[in-house]
Design a protein around this motif. Structure first.
Motif, PDB file in Angstrom:
ATOM      1  N   LYS A 270       0.837  -1.214   0.000  1.00 14.57           N
ATOM      2  CA  LYS A 270       0.000   0.000   0.000  1.00 14.57           C
ATOM      3  C   LYS A 270       0.865   1.254   0.000  1.00 14.57           C
ATOM      4  O   LYS A 270       0.560   2.242  -0.693  1.00 14.57           O
ATOM      5  CB  LYS A 270      -0.918  -0.009   1.226  1.00 14.57           C
ATOM      6  N   SER A 271       1.935   1.199   0.774  1.00 15.69           N
ATOM      7  CA  SER A 271       2.832   2.353   0.821  1.00 15.69           C
ATOM      8  C   SER A 271       3.484   2.601  -0.527  1.00 15.69           C
ATOM      9  O   SER A 271       3.618   3.747  -0.968  1.00 15.69           O
ATOM     10  CB  SER A 271       3.898   2.126   1.899  1.00 15.69           C
ATOM     11  N   LEU A 272       3.879   1.526  -1.214  1.00 16.21           N
ATOM     12  CA  LEU A 272       4.500   1.688  -2.526  1.00 16.21           C
ATOM     13  C   LEU A 272       3.502   2.215  -3.550  1.00 16.21           C
ATOM     14  O   LEU A 272       3.848   3.059  -4.390  1.00 16.21           O
ATOM     15  CB  LEU A 272       5.089   0.346  -2.992  1.00 16.21           C
ATOM     16  N   VAL A 273       2.266   1.729  -3.490  1.00 13.51           N
ATOM     17  CA  VAL A 273       1.234   2.221  -4.408  1.00 13.51           C
ATOM     18  C   VAL A 273       1.030   3.720  -4.213  1.00 13.51           C
ATOM     19  O   VAL A 273       0.866   4.482  -5.180  1.00 13.51           O
ATOM     20  CB  VAL A 273      -0.094   1.462  -4.181  1.00 13.51           C
ATOM     21  N   GLU A 274       1.099   4.163  -2.975  1.00 15.63           N
ATOM     22  CA  GLU A 274       0.863   5.571  -2.666  1.00 15.63           C
ATOM     23  C   GLU A 274       2.049   6.451  -3.057  1.00 15.63           C
ATOM     24  O   GLU A 274       1.855   7.559  -3.586  1.00 15.63           O
ATOM     25  CB  GLU A 274       0.579   5.705  -1.163  1.00 15.63           C
ATOM     26  N   LYS A 275       3.258   5.972  -2.846  1.00 17.04           N
ATOM     27  CA  LYS A 275       4.433   6.834  -3.005  1.00 17.04           C
ATOM     28  C   LYS A 275       5.201   6.602  -4.301  1.00 17.04           C
ATOM     29  O   LYS A 275       6.055   7.419  -4.663  1.00 17.04           O
ATOM     30  CB  LYS A 275       5.376   6.630  -1.820  1.00 17.04           C
ATOM     31  N   ASN A 276       4.889   5.540  -5.018  1.00 10.52           N
ATOM     32  CA  ASN A 276       5.607   5.271  -6.262  1.00 10.52           C
ATOM     33  C   ASN A 276       5.447   6.380  -7.301  1.00 10.52           C
ATOM     34  O   ASN A 276       6.394   6.658  -8.053  1.00 10.52           O
ATOM     35  CB  ASN A 276       5.151   3.933  -6.853  1.00 10.52           C
ATOM     36  N   PRO A 277       4.275   7.055  -7.397  1.00  9.63           N
ATOM     37  CA  PRO A 277       4.185   8.159  -8.371  1.00  9.63           C
ATOM     38  C   PRO A 277       5.226   9.248  -8.147  1.00  9.63           C
ATOM     39  O   PRO A 277       5.612   9.934  -9.097  1.00  9.63           O
ATOM     40  CB  PRO A 277       2.764   8.691  -8.155  1.00  9.63           C
TER      41      PRO A 277
END
Length: 631
Positions: A62-69
């Motif tokens: 979830k953290s990667l989905v949020e911060k990957n952009p």
């Protein structure tokens, strides 16, 4: 994860995973990647552990989905993997365990992340995550828009070009399962995907030239059934020979895809998990089936389906046709052996159906085999154990029989193959029976099971169609097979009479009470009468073409000829019954017992009394005998 061995409980607090999913962008040249990818993982061996893994990593994902952009770390990870695969073939030849190990770990993480990304977002959003870089938040460059295609192409190259060795088994397996995960977008759509980004990449552009090689490699993986190497041969620690953590994760995805693409997403009963001796063979087969069932593009047919439809035997020396751009050659003998041995799984049965239905070369080869019983017996066993199989597996097995029975040569040859001691047939000890008679027994048993349980009209139709295809070639039917044919007709007759009686009583009841709704018996009658007519046509075809070759069937018909009397005057069956009576007039003729005069019975009865008296040690001289001569 990192240089030390990891366990599931440690994953949420793992510093390397936190950094990967954090707010800090990581360059693809950062030494961090060497640290992240130098891990060994204790492989979960059951679904409970796999669920624990997903729960333990959900916060990281979830953290990667949020911060990957903003960070573009997913793209950096993929680029690290792509850079390492360029020298993977040389590493395999040089036995460079460390290099292959880290490449495998990178692909392992990518696949785990992809599974979460695909389940949570659309393809358009997924594409954006592949294009994000370390720039201003939300911006992306056009030079990175094909990173998905590059990864897909790299995975295909890895499968077709890297030699399958003990040290490359796991990375080959995970390349196959990563492609399956990529295609799992279908699982999250109720409708069949007609326009898919992943499909477009696989069927066009850089991936297209590898079509025939990929299909051939996947087929050979299935044929060879290579077992997972022992733990000491792996480049990373593994406790069992189950094929790695990713196999466990992706097998659920693959099984779901197999259901959606081939069975409409619904099954009547779950098939028990089989012991997977070769996870690579199983996953390769699932990927092959998914690729073959991708929908055609508006302007381009599915190249993977074309490859499956057109490949040839290695012994076929004829030139390749220009109309089949993806044709290749494969050893049909090895393929036939693998198909015979693997029919316990749904996916192997589906592959056999596809090859018989779509590839004329395979169908011709199979029908020409002199050991056809090796293929037919596993199919019959599937139908025999219908209670343990899901309805779709039963349908596939039945349609395979239907395809085979369309060939007259097959219908003749199966009556020449004599089998002994069929251990799985429990209703009766069959010490010696022809393959044709056994096929009839199993199909009739399937019909009777369907009549009492599922009541599926189309299952009836397909079963009877297979019998109808064979009927003209019936030869030397086993006594039990002949009895079962007539027993089925008797059962249908009783069912017809019962429904007819219920319809009559219902009609009478409706005249007394106008309020009660009338049950729809007409539809039931029509179905039963259709099945009865097909049975009569099967009997008629046999009597017309092979009457003198089936004494057991003739005897069974004569013994139960009263069953046919009611259908001679029925308007739906008069024509077929006339044909049967014309070919077999003995069925209509009845022996009428001649009435004996009273003078015959009285002496005969008293003679019986006399014999009984003698048997009881009475003195015959004390008994006045009324003989048959006495007046």
């Amino acid at each position: 994860m990192g240089a030390n061995s990891s366990s599931i409980s440690e994953l949420p607090d793992n510093e390397y995973l936190k950094k990967l999913s954090g707010a800090e962008p990581i360059s693809e040249n950062d030494p961090f990647w060497n640290q992240l990818l130098s891990f060994s993982f204790t492989t979960p061996t059951n679904s409970a552990d796999l669920k624990l893994l997903e729960e333990a990593t959900v916060s990281v994902c979830k953290s990667l989905v949020e911060k990957n952009p903003r960070t573009g770390n997913l793209g950096s990870l993929i680029k690290v993997f792509l850079s390492r695969t360029k020298e993977l073939k040389i590493s395999a030849e040089c036995q460079n365990h460390l290099f292959i190990w880290q490449a495998h770990n990178a692909l392992f993480i990518i696949c785990c992340l992809l599974k979460v990304f695909i389940s949570r977002m659309s393809e358009e959003e997924l594409q954006l995550h592949f294009t994000y870089e370390d720039k201003t938040p939300g911006s992306y460059g056009t030079e990175c828009e094909d990173l998905i295609e590059e990864l897909l192409c790299c995975l295909i190259q890895l499968i077709v070009e890297i030699p399958l060795l003990d040290i490359t088994y796991s990375i080959s397996l995970e390349a196959v399962t990563t492609l399956i995960v990529f295609l799992s977008c279908q699982l999250f759509h109720k409708e069949i995907l007609r326009e898919s980004l992943i499909h477009k990449y696989l069927m066009r552009g850089r991936c297209l030239p590898y079509t025939s090689r990929l299909v051939k490699t996947l087929l050979y993986n299935f044929i060879r059934q290579e077992r997972s190497p022992p733990p000491g041969s792996h480049v990373f620690q593994q406790q069992t020979d189950g094929g790695g953590l990713l196999y466990g994760i992706a097998s659920g995805v693959a099984t779901g895809l197999w259901t959606v693409f081939t069975l409409g997403g619904v099954g009547s009963k779950a098939t028990p998990q089989l012991d997977q001796c070769s996870p690579l063979a199983n996953q390769s087969l699932l990927l092959l089936l998914v690729l073959a069932n991708l929908t055609d593009a508006p302007d381009t047919p599915n190249p993977y389906r074309q490859a499956i439809m057109s490949f040839k035997n290695t012994q076929d020396s004829s030139a390749f046709s220009s109309s089949h751009p993806h044709v290749f050659q494969i050893n049909f003998n090895s393929l036939y052996t693998a198909l015979c041995e693997q029919q316990k799984s749904d996916q192997a049965t589906l592959l056999l159906y596809m090859l018989l239905h779509q590839n004329g070369n395979v169908r011709t080869y199979v029908l020409a085999r002199t050991d056809i019983e090796n293929l037919v017996l596993p199919i019959l066993e599937i139908l025999y154990h219908v209670e343990e199989r899901n309805s779709h597996h039963v349908y596939m097995a039945l349609i395979i029989l239907l395809i085979l029975t369309e060939d007259d040569g097959f219908n003749r040859s199966i009556h020449e193959v004599i089998l002994k001691n069929i251990t799985w047939y429990a209703e009766r000890v069959l010490t010696e029976i022809s393959l044709g008679s056994l096929l009839i027994l199993v199909v009739i048993r399937t019909i009777q099971y369907n009549m009492t349980r599922t009541r599926d009209k189309y299952l009836h139709t397909n079963c009877l169609a297979a019998l109808a295809n064979m009927s003209a070639q019936f030869r030397s039917l086993h006594q039990y097979a002949a009895q079962r044919i007539i027993s089925l007709f008797s059962l249908l007759s009783k069912k017809h009479n019962k429904v007819l009686e219920q319809a009559t009583q219902s009609l009478r009841g409706s005249l007394d009470s106008n309020d009660s709704p009338l049950p729809d018996y007409a539809q039931d009658l029509n179905v039963i009468e259709e099945v009865i007519r097909m049975m009569l046509e099967i009997i008629n075809s046999c009597l017309t073409n092979s009457l003198h070759h089936n004494p057991n069937l003739v005897y069974a018909l004569l013994y139960k000829r009263d069953l046919f009397e009611q259908f001679r005057t029925h308007p739906s069956f008069q024509d077929i019954m006339q044909n049967i009576d014309l070919k077999f007039p003995e069925l209509k003729f009845k022996y009428v017992e001649e009435e004996q005069p009273e003078e015959f019975f009285i002496p005969y009865v008293w003679s019986l009394v006399y014999n009984a008296a003698v048997a009881l040690y009475w003195n015959p001289r004390d008994i006045q005998l009324f003989t048959m001569d006495s007046g």
